[in-house]
Structures are given as structure tokens and as C-alpha cells.
Scaffold this motif. Sequence first.
Motif: not given
Length: 509
Positions: A150-162, A490-499
Motif C-alpha cells: 500500500k502506498t502512502f504520502d505520494s504526490f498523486s492528487n490530480p489538481e495539486k499535480r497539475h 495535462n500530463d504532457v504539458l509543462f504548465f497546463p491551464s487550471i483555475k
Amino acid sequence: MRTWCLSDQNLRRIKKLQTLKQININPYPSEEYTRTYNSKEIRNNYKNKKKVLLAGRIIRIRRMGKASFLELKDKYGIIQIYISINNFNYENKIYNLFFKKLIDIGDIIGITGYLFKTKNNQISVEAKKIKLLSKCLHTLPNVKIDKMGKTFDSFSNPEKRHRMKYVDFLVNEEIQKVILTRIKIITFIRNYLNQRNYLEVETPILQSIPGGAIARPFITYHNSLKSTLYLRISNELYLKKLLVGGFEKVYEFSRNFRNEGIDKKHNPEFTILEVYLAYKDYYWMMKFTEKFLHKICCNISQCFPLKFGKQDLNFLSPFIDPFQQITFFEALKIYTGFDISDMLENEIIKICTEINVKIDKNMKKGQILDQIFSQKCEKQILKPTFIIDFPIEMSPLAKKHRFKNGLSERFELIINGVEIANSYSELNDPIDQFKRFKKQIKLYNKMESENMLIDQDFILSLEYGMPPCAGIGFGLDRLIMLFTNQKNINDVLFFPSIKSLENRKNNFN
């Protein structure tokens, strides 16, 4: 410094920052730091007791009394550093205060030391000097995996990542590899085209008329010119003007902007590779496209099939496994069960009701056909397929088909349910082009004015004579999604557009 969203850990690191300044250690020195080796060079050229100067980010620390270990990460990998109190002669201050209390995971440091191997035969550096190069004020995500997997503390939240791509690149190596593959593909394409005497050109991003496509533009105002300008939605018309001017083979990596929806396949700013060359047609361009994608695939995967989700995508030589070709109306018949090639508009509307295709009451025939294809066909086409011979109503910039009435010489390349490229035998008849633009005005009467659809200067350029030519636009971001097995643009862009961050403060508390 910002005052919101500071955690206790942030505040503790800020206090360490202040302590560093109090003991005259600059946490952000300005002088050059000379490195003699990186982690890869150390591994490949190991020599016992060799002196090295290296730098990187601390990703792990194991403090153990009078001796400690840390792991230092640079561009090329990770190297272990051995820190001993016996190597520092400042009344133990360097070790007991600076290293043990003021240095954290995430800090960027420089190390001067000597190579050796541990009892486990691991190449390491015994540090003689430590220099803080940049203090990190945040705790880096530290992925942990328990005995159950089981994985813990990964940086996986999509909004935070993008939003925080700099952290995503830092801690998620797979995403960094995706971006490096993007760079590799773009470099290969540029070299491939340059070697074949295509000229890389530049066209305006600020345009007086948002031409070349139908899309809602971003609008700005130029104070000196006292005129409204639009961010580019397409560079097509300018590239054709260059063909008029005698440049026979041109291409551009065009950054385009469309003020429309955002989803996993669309970003408001995106990159299109546009290629135009004189004296060719869309039949030639299909052959070019197959060979072109085959070369890209071989460059990144040694010609092996690509995996996209559960789908194996094969880009073998066009002579071995050519892409399938289906006409537009054949595709509609295959995926809807109806042959609507000869139907009138009102008949097609009735078919839409039967097959549950949502359309707007103001849509005309070309728009309705586009909706049927988008909703019922596109997502089901998985293998690389050329959809050819679109209705003339859907193709205002393409030549009329030389053999088939009512159709145009146009194809779209669909792979894994997504449009990857769009190509025409380009229309070079100025009178026909003007008439087509006039028809577009009736279809898109929501546009502000006639001038937003008719680029008079483009028509004038055609009047000077544009050679017969073929053009193609590749959705570069989508192409890279395909070659890197990514499902979100968003995973292939350097800096995607988000709110904006101001609208998302609570998500980071």
C-alpha cells in the motif's frame, strides 16, 4: 512573503532559515558553484579516494549520532553521501548545528569529498565540505510503501499535480520522463523536417482576424494601434501566404489559443505542428503521415508496438501494415447503421433522434454531420485510420473532390478514438474561397462581424496565385499523449491551464 497556507512545518523551516542568517550562513548564495562530476559520471568512472565536487537535492537523510548518511539527487540519478563529525573542525558546529538541525530534505547543497565504497559495495562520497545552495521551505512528498504494497504520502492528487508541476516533476519520475519524451519527439520532428529542406517559420500570435478555424478567440487590445487583436486560433492562413510568397516547404510549431472548454483532451493553449508543401495533394500527405509517424515511433520505442491503455498500436512501415482508409460516410454507416450520404438535412435530423445524437436546433447540415461523427464514430476507431472525403460543408478550406460531387479532398487521422491530424488538398481558388467564407457567416452568425470570418488579405494573397499544395496539422499534445501512454493532456504539458490559485486556497490548507 505570502501569509496564507503556512503549515507548522513551513514555519519551522522558516525559523531555520532565520537561524542560518544569524550564524552568517547565506541560505541562497549568489556565487557560482563549480561541479566536477555528476552522479552518473561518478558511477561510470569510479576511482577510490578520487576528489569530487557535486551538487543536488537532498531526498533522504539518516542521522546517526556522530555519523550520518544522506541521498543526493541530481539530473542523472542518486548518490549516497557520508557525513562524519570528524571531518569538520568548527567546534563541531558544522555537524551538530548546521547539518543535524538546520539541513532538511529538499535542500539543495554542494558537496566536496572523496569517493569510497561501503561494506555493501555501494559507491558513496565522504563529505569534507557542505555548502547550502538553496533552502527548501516545504516538506517534499515522500512516497512510502508498506509490507502489503500500500502506498502512502505520494504526490498523486490530480489538481495539486497539475497546478504544482514543479513538484510533480521533482517527485514523480514517470511524469518527468513523459516531458523528456516530449522534448525528444519535438527535437526529432524538427531534425526530420529540416533534413528534408522544410523551413521552420514563425507567424503572428496577435492577429487582427482570428482566421483559419472556427473557434472562440481570446481578445485583447493594442493601445498604440488602437485596435482589437485576437490570440491566434490557427496559423494556417499565414502559412499559405508564405507559399504564395515562394516558400514551397514550410512548417511551424504553432502555439494556438482557443477560449473554449477544458477537459482531458483540450487545453485553452495547445501546440499544433502545421506542415505545408507545394505541388502535393492529400493522397501524398497520407503516405507522408504514415512514414512520419513510423519514424517518430522508431525513434522513441525502437519500432516496437506502443501500448496505450489496453490497446497495442502498431506503427510499422506503411508497406507492411498500412493505415486503414474509410470514407466519412462509410464510417457513419458502420457505426450508426444508416447510409445518410444522400439524405437531406431534415432527414438527417430525424436520424439523429433515432440514434440519440444531441444537436442544437440552429445547426446546419455540416455541423449536424460533425456531431454524428463525433458522438457515434470517433471514439470507436482504435487502430490508426484515415477518415477521408469529408462533405464540402465541413471543409471550407479544402478543395472540392476531383471525382466525387459534394465531397472535399480532406482526411482526418483517428487513433485510439482521438483525432490526431487533419489534412487537405488546399483550396487555392480565391473566388471559391470567398464564396465558402460567405457561407460560413450564415452558419456561424453568432460571430461578431463578417470580418471575423473573412480575411480579406488572405483572399488577396490567393488572387496573386498559390501553387497547388497539401497541408496538415498534427495535434502535437495529443500525439505525445499517444506516444507516452497518457490519458490526460495535462500530463504532457509543462504548465497546463487550471483555475486560479485564489479560487483554490482551501485545497492546500
